[in-house]
Scaffold this motif. Structure first.
Motif, PDB file in Angstrom:
ATOM      1  N   ARG A 144       0.824  -1.205   0.000  1.00  9.63           N
ATOM      2  CA  ARG A 144       0.000   0.000   0.000  1.00  9.63           C
ATOM      3  C   ARG A 144       0.864   1.262   0.000  1.00  9.63           C
ATOM      4  NH1 ARG A 144      -2.980  -1.484   3.738  1.00  9.63           N
ATOM      5  NH2 ARG A 144      -2.099  -0.375   5.529  1.00  9.63           N
ATOM      6  N   THR A 145       1.967   1.217   0.764  1.00 10.84           N
ATOM      7  CA  THR A 145       2.873   2.371   0.788  1.00 10.84           C
ATOM      8  C   THR A 145       3.496   2.609  -0.581  1.00 10.84           C
ATOM      9  OG1 THR A 145       3.369   1.928   3.121  1.00 10.84           O
ATOM     10  CG2 THR A 145       4.902   3.333   1.919  1.00 10.84           C
ATOM     11  N   ARG A 146       3.871   1.532  -1.248  1.00  9.07           N
ATOM     12  CA  ARG A 146       4.451   1.686  -2.594  1.00  9.07           C
ATOM     13  C   ARG A 146       3.434   2.267  -3.561  1.00  9.07           C
ATOM     14  NH1 ARG A 146       7.756  -4.079  -3.008  1.00  9.07           N
ATOM     15  NH2 ARG A 146       9.594  -3.398  -1.823  1.00  9.07           N
ATOM     16  N   ARG A 147       2.164   1.832  -3.440  1.00  2.00           N
ATOM     17  CA  ARG A 147       1.136   2.388  -4.314  1.00  2.00           C
ATOM     18  C   ARG A 147       0.933   3.881  -4.028  1.00  2.00           C
ATOM     19  NH1 ARG A 147      -1.482  -2.551  -3.112  1.00  2.00           N
ATOM     20  NH2 ARG A 147      -2.803  -1.489  -1.575  1.00  2.00           N
ATOM     21  N   GLN A 148       0.886   4.242  -2.722  1.00  2.35           N
ATOM     22  CA  GLN A 148       0.724   5.656  -2.374  1.00  2.35           C
ATOM     23  C   GLN A 148       1.909   6.481  -2.855  1.00  2.35           C
ATOM     24  OE1 GLN A 148       0.189   5.474   1.854  1.00  2.35           O
ATOM     25  NE2 GLN A 148      -2.006   5.027   1.726  1.00  2.35           N
ATOM     26  N   GLU A 149       3.118   5.944  -2.702  1.00  2.00           N
ATOM     27  CA  GLU A 149       4.305   6.657  -3.167  1.00  2.00           C
ATOM     28  C   GLU A 149       4.253   6.867  -4.674  1.00  2.00           C
ATOM     29  OE1 GLU A 149       9.194   6.192  -3.117  1.00  2.00           O
ATOM     30  OE2 GLU A 149       7.911   4.620  -2.292  1.00  2.00           O
ATOM     31  N   GLN A 150       3.774   5.850  -5.387  1.00  2.00           N
ATOM     32  CA  GLN A 150       3.669   5.975  -6.844  1.00  2.00           C
ATOM     33  C   GLN A 150       2.659   7.047  -7.221  1.00  2.00           C
ATOM     34  OE1 GLN A 150       2.607   2.348  -8.807  1.00  2.00           O
ATOM     35  NE2 GLN A 150       2.732   3.217 -10.859  1.00  2.00           N
ATOM     36  N   VAL A 151       1.519   7.088  -6.492  1.00  2.00           N
ATOM     37  CA  VAL A 151       0.493   8.101  -6.779  1.00  2.00           C
ATOM     38  C   VAL A 151       1.039   9.498  -6.509  1.00  2.00           C
ATOM     39  CG1 VAL A 151      -1.735   9.003  -6.053  1.00  2.00           C
ATOM     40  CG2 VAL A 151      -1.447   6.546  -6.395  1.00  2.00           C
ATOM     41  N   VAL A 152       1.726   9.661  -5.352  1.00  2.00           N
ATOM     42  CA  VAL A 152       2.282  10.967  -5.012  1.00  2.00           C
ATOM     43  C   VAL A 152       3.312  11.397  -6.053  1.00  2.00           C
ATOM     44  CG1 VAL A 152       3.681  12.209  -3.327  1.00  2.00           C
ATOM     45  CG2 VAL A 152       1.841  10.748  -2.545  1.00  2.00           C
ATOM     46  N   GLU A 203       3.463  10.505  -9.211  1.00  2.00           N
ATOM     47  CA  GLU A 203       2.779  10.860 -10.455  1.00  2.00           C
ATOM     48  C   GLU A 203       2.127  12.241 -10.351  1.00  2.00           C
ATOM     49  OE1 GLU A 203       0.112   7.660 -11.109  1.00  2.00           O
ATOM     50  OE2 GLU A 203       1.642   6.269 -11.836  1.00  2.00           O
ATOM     51  N   VAL A 204       1.545  12.527  -9.177  1.00  3.16           N
ATOM     52  CA  VAL A 204       0.909  13.838  -8.989  1.00  3.16           C
ATOM     53  C   VAL A 204       1.958  14.946  -9.026  1.00  3.16           C
ATOM     54  CG1 VAL A 204      -0.318  15.296  -7.342  1.00  3.16           C
ATOM     55  CG2 VAL A 204      -1.078  12.948  -7.731  1.00  3.16           C
ATOM     56  N   LEU A 205       3.077  14.749  -8.313  1.00  4.21           N
ATOM     57  CA  LEU A 205       4.125  15.765  -8.289  1.00  4.21           C
ATOM     58  C   LEU A 205       4.712  16.004  -9.673  1.00  4.21           C
ATOM     59  CD1 LEU A 205       6.070  14.949  -4.991  1.00  4.21           C
ATOM     60  CD2 LEU A 205       4.543  16.869  -5.425  1.00  4.21           C
ATOM     61  N   ASP A 206       4.855  14.935 -10.446  1.00  2.00           N
ATOM     62  CA  ASP A 206       5.412  15.094 -11.786  1.00  2.00           C
ATOM     63  C   ASP A 206       4.419  15.743 -12.747  1.00  2.00           C
ATOM     64  OD1 ASP A 206       7.804  14.035 -11.034  1.00  2.00           O
ATOM     65  OD2 ASP A 206       7.347  11.999 -11.697  1.00  2.00           O
ATOM     66  N   ALA A 207       3.118  15.705 -12.389  1.00  2.00           N
ATOM     67  CA  ALA A 207       2.107  16.269 -13.285  1.00  2.00           C
ATOM     68  C   ALA A 207       1.944  17.771 -13.110  1.00  2.00           C
ATOM     69  CB  ALA A 207       0.757  15.582 -13.055  1.00  2.00           C
ATOM     70  N   VAL A 208       2.309  18.311 -11.932  1.00  2.00           N
ATOM     71  CA  VAL A 208       2.106  19.744 -11.693  1.00  2.00           C
ATOM     72  C   VAL A 208       3.205  20.547 -12.387  1.00  2.00           C
ATOM     73  CG1 VAL A 208       0.956  19.323  -9.493  1.00  2.00           C
ATOM     74  CG2 VAL A 208       3.427  19.656  -9.540  1.00  2.00           C
ATOM     75  N   ASP A 209       2.912  21.850 -12.574  1.00  2.00           N
ATOM     76  CA  ASP A 209       3.856  22.706 -13.298  1.00  2.00           C
ATOM     77  C   ASP A 209       4.696  23.569 -12.375  1.00  2.00           C
ATOM     78  OD1 ASP A 209       1.885  24.311 -12.376  1.00  2.00           O
ATOM     79  OD2 ASP A 209       1.491  25.356 -14.258  1.00  2.00           O
ATOM     80  N   PHE A 210       4.713  23.279 -11.076  1.00  2.00           N
ATOM     81  CA  PHE A 210       5.586  24.022 -10.168  1.00  2.00           C
ATOM     82  C   PHE A 210       6.596  23.067  -9.550  1.00  2.00           C
ATOM     83  CE2 PHE A 210       1.606  22.983  -8.000  1.00  2.00           C
ATOM     84  CZ  PHE A 210       2.054  22.218  -6.937  1.00  2.00           C
ATOM     85  N   GLY A 211       7.783  23.590  -9.281  1.00  2.00           N
ATOM     86  CA  GLY A 211       8.865  22.756  -8.767  1.00  2.00           C
ATOM     87  C   GLY A 211       8.708  22.488  -7.282  1.00  2.00           C
TER      88      GLY A 211
END
Length: 556
Positions: free
Chosen positions: A201-209, A211-219
Motif C-alpha cells: 500500500r505504501t508503494r502504491r501511495q508513493e507511486q500516486v504521489v 505521479e501527482v508531483l510530476d504532473a504539476v507545473d511548479f517545482g
C-alpha cells in the motif's frame, strides 16, 4: 487484526499441516525432524552399547542388545521411509517403537537408569503431536510402569514414582513449549502478511504521489533534516536550475528588482537548509533579457510526529509571464499618465489666472477653487504613477546623485512640514528620538522616502495618536525609524504591502497604492533595506537602513 492465542494456534496446527501436504513443492520438515530425533537417540544408545561391551554388565545381555538392535532398525527405517508422503500420524510409530525398545533395555537391567532414555521419545510425542501426543505419553508411561512393576515385583521406588513424574514434567514442558512456539509462528506469519500489505500500500501511495508531483507545473524540493535533497519532481529540473550554490556560478541569480545579485549563501535552498521559512520570494534567473525567468519561491519547515525538525519543502513557480504583464501595464499607465500631465498643468495654470482675475465673481471663484484642488489631486496621482515607472531598478539607480547627508535634519524637516496636517486630527509628532545619523544618499530622494512614511503614519493613525520619528547610527550603517499608534497592518496585508497599486486595510483610504512601493525601491537603490513591524490595533513601525558612508565600488 488480532493475534491468535496459543490454543487457537495449536488447534490450527493440524489444519496447517494438512494443507501443507497438498503443496506442489515438497516440504521436508517432517523428514528432518524424524531423522534428527532418531539419530540423537541412536547416538546415545550406541555409546551405552559400547560401554556395556567394554565393562561387565549386570543383567540380561541378550535382552539389552535386542532393544539396541530394535532402535538401530527403527533408525534405519526412519532414514529410508518418506514420511512427508504419508499421513502425519504415521511418524508417531517411531517414538512408540523407541519407547518399547528402551523398556526392553530397562527390563534387561532393572537396577540401571536406562529408563532416562524415555525422555527422547516422550518429548517427541508430547511436542510434535499436540494434546493427543501428550495423552499418549501419559498412557504409555502408566503402562510401562505397570509392566515393570509386575515383572520385577518391586515396591514403589525410584522407577515406579520419581522417574514417571520426571517424564510427565518433561512431556508437559515440551507440549507447552511447542504450543507457545506455534502461537509465535502464527503471530509472526500474520505480522509478515500485514507488513507485506502495508509495504504494498505504501508503494502504491508513493507511486500516486510521485505521479501527482510530476504532473504539476511548479517545482517541489523536499530537503531532509541533514540538508540532503530527498525528493524532487520533473518541474524542478525545468524551473529550479541555479537554486543550488554550485549552479549559481553558471546561472546568475538576482533579487526581485532584477539587478541586485543574490550571494550563494542567500539562495533559496541554502536558506531552507539553515532552517529559514519564507513566502513568495521573487528571484530572477539569468542575465540575458530574452532568456531570463522569474520564480516565486516559498519554503516551509516540516516536523515529525514528535515535534522535531524533519527538514523543509521548497516550492517554486514560474511567474515570468505575470511579471512581464505587470511591467507592460506599468509602462502603459506611465505613458498615459505622461500624456495627461501636460494638459493638467495647463488647466491648473488657467484656473490660477481665472482665480486671480479681480473681475471673477466670488461664487465663480469658489467653484474654480474646487476645480483647482481636484486638478492638483489628479496631478499628484499622475506624478505618483510616473514616479513608480521611474523607480524601476534600471532607471532609478542612474537618476540618483548620492552624497553625505545628515538624516536627522531631513527627518526633522519632514516632521515640521507635517505638523499642520497632523494637528487637524490632534496627532502629535514626537522628534525626541532624533540622533546624529550620517547617510550616503540622494537628499531629495531621501526626503521623498521620509515624507511618504510620515504621511502614511498620519493617515493610518488614530485621532489623538502619536507619530514617533527617530534616527541613529553605528558608524557603518544608519537607521531611520517612523512609528505610529494607529490601526496596524494585518498578516494578510503585510505580505503584499510593498506591491504596487495595493492598498492595505478593509476600509482602504484614498491613494494610489504606490507610495510604499516607490519608497522601498528608492531605499534599495541606495543599497539599503526596509523593514516593518506591525500589530493590528497597536500600530506599525517602519525602519529604513542605509549606508552611513559611500559603499565601496559606488560612484559619487
Amino acid at each position: 487484526m488480532t493475534a491468535a492465542t496459543p490454543r487457537e494456534a495449536h488447534s490450527r496446527g493440524p489444519r496447517l499441516r494438512a494443507a501443507a501436504r497438498g503443496h506442489d513443492i515438497a516440504d521436508r520438515t517432517r523428514d528432518r525432524i524424524a531423522t534428527l530425533n532418531q539419530l540423537l537417540l541412536a547416538g546415545v544408545v550406541f555409546v551405552l552399547a559400547g560401554m556395556v561391551m567394554l565393562t561387565p554388565f549386570q543383567g540380561d545381555s541378550a535382552l539389552f542388545f535386542f532393544g539396541v538392535v530394535l532402535i538401530v532398525a527403527v533408525t534405519g527405517a526412519t532414514l529410508v521411509v518418506p514420511w512427508n508422503s504419508l499421513r502425519y500420524g504415521w511418524v508417531a510409530i517411531v517414538p512408540a517403537l523407541d519407547m518399547a525398545a528402551i523398556t526392553l533395555m530397562q527390563l534387561a537391567a532393572p537396577d540401571s537408569r536406562l529408563g532416562l532414555l524415555w525422555i527422547f521419545p516422550v518429548m517427541w510425542l508430547a511436542g510434535g503431536f499436540g494434546m493427543l501426543g501428550l495423552a499418549g505419553v501419559i498412557v504409555a508411561i502408566a503402562g510401562i510402569v505397570s509392566v515393570l512393576t509386575a515383572l520385577t515385583a518391586e515396591e514403589v521406588t525410584y522407577r515406579t514414582f520419581i522417574l514417571p513424574l520426571v517424564l510427565l514434567a518433561v512431556a508437559t514442558t515440551a507440549h507447552l513449549t511447542t504450543r507457545r512456539s506455534d502461537a509465535q509462528r502464527m503471530l509472526l506469519a500474520k505480522q509478515s502478511r500485514l507488513l507485506r500489505s502495508i509495504l504494498a500500500r505504501t508503494r502504491r501511495q508513493e507511486q500516486v504521489v510521485t505521479e501527482v508531483l510530476d504532473a504539476v507545473d511548479f517545482g517541489v524540493v523536499r530537503i531532509d533534516a541533514d540538508g540532503r535533497i530527498a525528493v524532487t519532481n520533473d518541474a524542478h529540473a525545468r524551473l529550479q536550475q541555479g537554486l543550488e550554490a554550485h549552479e549559481a556560478a553558471e546561472l546568475e541569480v538576482f533579487r526581485d528588482d532584477g539587478a541586485t545579485r543574490v550571494p550563494p549563501d542567500e539562495l533559496p535552498l541554502e536558506r531552507a537548509r539553515r532552517g529559514e521559512s519564507f513566502d513568495d520570494q521573487v528571484m530572477w534567473f539569468g542575465a540575458e533579457p530574452g532568456a531570463r525567468r522569474a520564480l516565486t519561491i516559498t519554503a516551509r519547515r516540516l516536523t515529525d510526529p514528535d515535534g522535531a525538525d524533519a527538514g523543509a519543502v521548497v516550492v517554486s513557480r514560474d511567474v515570468t509571464a505575470e511579471l512581464d504583464a505587470l511591467r507592460a501595464r506599468d509602462e502603459l499607465v506611465a505613458s498615459v499618465s505622461h500624456e495627461l500631465r501636460t494638459p493638467l498643468t495647463a488647466i491648473l495654470g488657467y484656473l490660477d489666472l481665472a482665480m486671480e482675475d479681480p473681475d471673477t465673481p466670488d461664487a465663480v471663484r469658489a467653484n474654480l477653487d474646487i476645480a483647482e484642488r481636484n486638478a492638483e489631486r489628479l496631478l499628484q496621482i499622475v506624478a505618483d504613477i510616473l514616479a513608480a515607472g521611474r523607480s524601476s531598478a534600471s532607471s532609478l539607480g542612474t537618476s540618483l546623485t548620492p552624497g553625505p547627508v545628515e538624516a536627522s535634519e531631513i527627518v526633522r524637516a519632514a516632521a515640521t512640514d507635517a505638523v499642520t496636517r497632523a494637528a487637524v486630527r490632534a496627532i502629535t509628532i514626537d522628534t525626541s528620538g532624533l540622533e546624529p545619523a550620517p547617510v550616503w544618499a540622494d537628499a531629495l530622494r531621501l526626503r521623498q522616502v521620509v515624507d511618504n512614511l510620515v504621511s502614511n503614519a498620519i493617515t493610518y493613525n488614530k485621532d489623538g495618536g502619536t507619530v514617533h520619528v527617530g534616527t541613529t547610527s553605528d558608524g557603518s550603517s544608519s537607521w531611520i525609524l517612523v512609528r505610529d499608534t494607529g490601526i496596524g497592518i494585518s498578516e494578510a496585508d503585510r505580505s503584499r504591502l510593498f506591491h504596487r497599486y495595493y492598498k492595505a486595510g478593509a476600509n482602504r483610504r484614498a491613494g494610489t497604492g504606490l507610495g510604499l512601493a516607490i519608497t522601498r525601491d528608492i531605499v534599495r537603490a541606495h543599497g539599503g533595506e526596509m523593514g516593518l513591524h506591525s500589530s493590528p490595533g497597536v500600530g506599525s513601525t517602519f525602519i529604513v537602513k542605509l549606508p552611513a558612508t559611500r559603499p565601496e565600488g559606488r560612484e559619487s
